[in-house]
Design an enzyme around this catalytic site. Sequence first.
Site, mmCIF file in Angstrom:
data_model
loop_
_atom_site.group_PDB
_atom_site.id
_atom_site.type_symbol
_atom_site.label_atom_id
_atom_site.label_comp_id
_atom_site.label_asym_id
_atom_site.label_seq_id
_atom_site.Cartn_x
_atom_site.Cartn_y
_atom_site.Cartn_z
ATOM 1 N N CYS A 50 0.929 -1.182 -0.001
ATOM 2 C CA CYS A 50 0.155 -0.014 -0.074
ATOM 3 C C CYS A 50 0.756 1.277 -0.053
ATOM 4 O O CYS A 50 0.498 2.328 -0.610
ATOM 5 C CB CYS A 50 -0.953 -0.097 1.212
ATOM 6 N N ARG A 104 -7.777 -4.120 -3.000
ATOM 7 C CA ARG A 104 -7.236 -2.918 -3.750
ATOM 8 C C ARG A 104 -8.116 -2.616 -4.817
ATOM 9 O O ARG A 104 -8.149 -3.416 -5.988
ATOM 10 C CB ARG A 104 -5.801 -3.315 -4.412
#
Length: 212
Positions: A49, A126
Amino acid sequence: MTDAPALPRLNEPAPDFDAPTTHGRKKLADFRGKWLVLFSHPADFTPVCTTEFIGFAKLQEQFAAIDTQLIGLSIDSTHSHIAWTRNIKQNFGTEIGFPIIADLSMKVAHDYGMIMPGASDTAAVRATFVIDPEGVLRAMLYYPMNAGRSVAEIHRLVVALQTADTNACAMPEAWVPGQPVIVPPPKTPEEAEARAAEGYNTVDWYFSTRTL
């Protein structure tokens, strides 16, 4: 057995939201008139991330140049988001200039189908959503927990959508500005018969390209 998430649908209004962010409370309506890229990540202070947020931050000006706002989301608090972005600036020299939704209730994540029980019941996968200036959902991309997105591809996708809207055309694989675009195929036998004489680069009646 956990129910599968209800996914939003392309070319329909994007799910509304009204949520706290690192830039104050934000609603979907706040972005009306601009393109919006809403993207979720599993958790703050995680390595994949972090690379993605750095990637979005580095292209933020390029997104702004095509009238596109970025907004992130995870099921973390605003305080966690602030601490993480400060950490990214300190350790990687990159400032995160876009807002991040704090979705502790998981409402936005559920409304957008970001929770995938096969991946995690408590973290958003995601997911990336491209929303047009009218609030219509135009594209969705989902990635697994262990593979990061290509931010450059998301930028290319927004440019392709904008160009297709402006020029009433379609885009071939991996299209970038300057390359030929696809002319919509004929809808009747008569149009198909006339296509070869219309001045396009025509390979066959259903496949024609033109330059912009």
